[in-house]
Design an enzyme around this catalytic site. Structure first.
Site, PDB file in Angstrom:
ATOM      1  CE  LYS A 154      -4.335   1.159   2.363  1.00 17.07           C
ATOM      2  NZ  LYS A 154      -5.049   1.004   3.624  1.00 17.07           N
ATOM      3  CB  ILE A 155       2.163   3.146  -2.505  1.00 14.70           C
ATOM      4  CG1 ILE A 155       3.004   1.863  -2.496  1.00 14.70           C
ATOM      5  CG2 ILE A 155       3.025   4.351  -2.853  1.00 14.70           C
ATOM      6  CD1 ILE A 155       3.576   1.513  -3.845  1.00 14.70           C
TER       7      ILE A 155
END
Ligand code: G3P
Length: 219
Positions: A84-85
């Protein structure tokens, strides 16, 4: 439509996974803090309960740091963990690099259709618009989901739209109507979505009648 749990609480994940319809889990630094447990140990346990994509978030703010952290998490954690970014310029570059490495990503903290489109162009597996936090500002978070789904229809984009920051069952019902690919929600919303007073009342009545059938020796 995929249903994800938005939690790092393994007891809740076990409960909902037991229903047989859990498609994945999303975590974030705040949810890890709430769990009070070690980050990697918790994600490992979650990944052993649910075989779908489990989002583990990077905490570096620069591209190099995000890529390093993403690669490290992929190397150390189970196969079904995805990275997750945050939706920042640095995050876009990191998404592009990790995608080229063959690593699945979930670009988070999306608050506009243009951010969603750019995350998709960078190769994100999932793009996560936050509905509830938009509602909190006095605007309508569902309008963003509608705009994003229209954009997806115009350009035939491959990234899945993952509706996040869901606060009540109506958010999920509206996402279903708009064709969002995935919704991530707290366990409470899963329970609310399954609950119906007429189901409870109908079941009570069937059970009472069945007791009479048994009493009459007919079962
Ligand atoms: O996964 C992150 C997102 O769902 C956050 O939700 O309720 O903190 O706005 P919330």
């Amino acid at each position: 439509m995929e249903f994800f749990l938005d939690t790092a609480d393994v007891d809740e994940i076990r409960e909902i996974a037991g229903w047989g319809i859990l498609d994945g889990v999303t975590t974030n630094p705040s949810l890890i803090k709430k769990s009070g447990r070690d980050f990697k140990e918790t994600v490992r346990e979650i990944a052993s309960i649910c075989s779908g994509p489990i989002s583990a978030e990077v905490t570096a703010l620069d591209t190099y740091g995000m890529v390093e952290q993403g690669r490290e998490l992929k190397a150390e954690l189970p196969e079904n963990v995805i990275i997750k970014i945050p939706c920042t310029p640095e995050g876009l570059t990191a998404t592009k690099i990790l995608t080229e490495d063959g690593i699945d990503t979930n670009v988070t903290l999306i608050f506009s259709a243009s951010q969603a489109l750019m995350a998709a162009k960078a190769g994100a597996t999932y793009v996560s618009p936050f509905i509830g936090r938009i509602d909190d500002t006095g605007h309508d978070g569902m309008e963003l989901i509608a705009e994003i789904m229209n954009t997806w229809a115009n350009y035939n984009l491959e990234s899945k739209v993952l509706a996040a920051s869901i606060r009540h069952p109506t958010h999920v019902l509206q996402c279903m109507q708009l064709g969002a690919h995935t919704a991530t929600m707290p366990a409470k919303i899963f329970r609310q979505l399954m609950k119906h007073p007429l189901t409870d009342r109908g079941l009570d009545s069937f059970m009472q009648d069945w007791a009479e059938v048994k009493k009459a020796g007919n079962a």
